[in-house]
Design an enzyme around this catalytic site. Structure first.
Site, short mmCIF file in Angstrom:
data_model
loop_
_atom_site.label_atom_id
_atom_site.label_comp_id
_atom_site.label_asym_id
_atom_site.label_seq_id
_atom_site.Cartn_x
_atom_site.Cartn_y
_atom_site.Cartn_z
N HIS A 1 12.79 -0.18 7.39
CA HIS A 1 13.88 -0.02 6.42
C HIS A 1 14.80 1.15 6.75
O HIS A 1 15.51 1.64 5.88
CB HIS A 1 13.29 0.13 5.00
CG HIS A 1 12.58 -1.11 4.52
ND1 HIS A 1 11.77 -1.13 3.40
CD2 HIS A 1 12.56 -2.37 5.01
CE1 HIS A 1 11.29 -2.36 3.22
NE2 HIS A 1 11.74 -3.13 4.19
N CYS B 1 32.15 -0.49 10.07
CA CYS B 1 31.93 -1.03 11.42
C CYS B 1 30.46 -0.99 11.84
O CYS B 1 30.10 -1.55 12.87
CB CYS B 1 32.81 -0.30 12.44
SG CYS B 1 32.25 1.38 12.81
N CYS C 1 33.76 7.67 9.11
CA CYS C 1 33.62 7.28 10.51
C CYS C 1 34.99 7.43 11.19
O CYS C 1 36.03 7.46 10.52
CB CYS C 1 33.19 5.81 10.51
SG CYS C 1 33.06 5.02 12.11
N1 APR Z 1 -2.21 6.36 -1.79
C1 APR Z 1 -2.05 5.06 -1.50
N2 APR Z 1 -1.28 4.23 -2.24
C2 APR Z 1 -0.64 4.74 -3.30
C3 APR Z 1 -0.76 6.09 -3.68
C4 APR Z 1 -1.59 6.93 -2.87
N3 APR Z 1 -1.77 8.23 -3.14
N4 APR Z 1 0.00 6.29 -4.79
C5 APR Z 1 0.56 5.11 -5.10
N5 APR Z 1 0.17 4.16 -4.21
C6 APR Z 1 0.55 2.74 -4.14
C7 APR Z 1 0.90 2.10 -5.45
O1 APR Z 1 -0.24 1.63 -6.14
C8 APR Z 1 1.82 0.95 -5.00
O2 APR Z 1 1.10 -0.25 -4.80
O3 APR Z 1 1.70 2.65 -3.36
C9 APR Z 1 2.37 1.44 -3.67
C10 APR Z 1 3.86 1.71 -3.67
O4 APR Z 1 4.54 0.51 -3.89
P1 APR Z 1 6.13 0.46 -3.99
O5 APR Z 1 6.60 1.53 -4.90
O6 APR Z 1 6.51 -0.93 -4.33
O7 APR Z 1 6.57 0.85 -2.50
P2 APR Z 1 6.70 -0.06 -1.22
O8 APR Z 1 5.64 -1.09 -1.18
O9 APR Z 1 6.82 0.85 -0.07
O10 APR Z 1 8.08 -0.77 -1.48
C11 APR Z 1 8.69 -1.55 -0.48
O11 APR Z 1 10.71 -1.59 -1.75
O12 APR Z 1 12.66 -0.90 -2.89
C12 APR Z 1 11.86 -0.76 -1.87
O13 APR Z 1 12.99 -0.28 0.10
C13 APR Z 1 11.97 0.20 -0.77
O14 APR Z 1 10.67 0.31 1.25
C14 APR Z 1 10.61 0.10 -0.14
C15 APR Z 1 10.17 -1.33 -0.47
#
Ligand code: APR
Length: 245
Positions: free
Chosen positions: A118, A129, A146
């Site tokens: 990402h 561009c 830019c």
């Molecule tokens: N250790 C491990 N996992 C954890 C911890 C921790 N200390 N704390 C929270 N979590 C878990 C949560 O339970 C959750 O399932 O991390 C996860 C985070 O999920 P999201 O907030 O949905 O993040 P992510 O999966 O990276 O999201 C994907 O969505 O909008 C976006 O672009 C953004 O890259 C991101 C994508």
């Protein structure tokens, strides 16, 4: 967790390994996740802050939010989870990190290679561009332009946008070849990234999920641990190290 759940005898130090991460691995560095109760998307509308339409409508608002996040990411330090991956990568030289995170903490912990699906919040590119902005540019300025006259935006993937093709190819290649796949701190909801744990398992990898909460993938993982990544990865490193060295 018990050692017996991991088939250590199937693996060697040459086994290809993937560490696939989401916002949860950076939670212990003090960075907010997105979908947890206090996550970004509990407070803000993702379509306003993380989409091209949102940027067109209110670029100042979007740039201000990213400037604040960039500052938090720069002030944060890699945590025990990132450091455990660095140790794991010495144990398994044929390993890669695939991350949805844009904070740059994996690289700062010495993880290598790191495929950033990402993008990276510390880089900018042109909204018109698409050219990468000169890395020496002062990113603290909100409105930067830019050479073509277009407004610079963070070099991250917004909703509705494609992932960088080369990075995606590396990620799918590593995933399809790996024997062990860790899915760490991701809610496994955003595609195409969320496809990777399924892809790894379909190709025969042993898939280990680490997350304090269950996810749509949990019931399918070969091992799903309800734990924070710092503690779980450090402990698991010791177990792999003892079994393989
Ligand atoms: N250790 C491990 N996992 C954890 C911890 C921790 N200390 N704390 C929270 N979590 C878990 C949560 O339970 C959750 O399932 O991390 C996860 C985070 O999920 P999201 O907030 O949905 O993040 P992510 O999966 O990276 O999201 C994907 O969505 O909008 C976006 O672009 C953004 O890259 C991101 C994508």
């Amino acid at each position: 967790m018990s050692d017996s759940q991991i088939p250590f005898d199937k693996f060697t130090r040459n086994s290809p390994v993937v560490f696939f991460t989401g916002a949860g691995i950076s939670a212990e560095s003090g960075l907010a996740t997105f979908r947890d109760p206090h996550g970004h998307w509990s407070k803000y509308d993702p379509m306003k802050l993380a989409s091209a339409d949102g940027f067109r409508q209110d670029p100042e608002l979007v740039l201000e939010w990213y400037a604040a996040r960039r500052k938090q990411a720069a002030a944060a330090k890699p945590n025990a989870g990132h450091r455990a991956i660095t140790k794991f990568q010495k144990l398994f030289p044929n390993s890669a990190v695939i991350t949805q995170n844009v904070d740059g903490l994996h690289a700062r912990a010495g993880n290598d290679p790191v495929w950033e699906l990402h993008g990276n919040i510390h880089r900018q590119k042109c909204f018109s561009c698409g050219s990468a902005a000169d890395s020496g540019r002062d990113v603290s300025l909100r409105m930067n332009y830019c050479d073509c006259g277009g407004l610079l935006r963070p070099d991250v993937v917004w909703f509705g946008e494609s992932l960088p093709l080369e990075v995606l190819n590396h990620a799918f290649d590593a995933t399809s070849r790996c024997e062990i796949f860790f899915s760490i701190g991701t809610s496994t909801q955003i595609y195409p990234a969320a496809q990777l744990p399924y892809e790894a398992q379909n190709r025969g990898a042993f898939v280990i999920e680490i997350n304090p909460e269950t996810t749509p993938f949990s019931s399918q993982a070969d091992l799903s641990l309800r734990a924070k990544s710092g503690i779980a990865l450090s402990k698991m490193y010791e177990e792999f190290h003892a079994a393989l060295l």
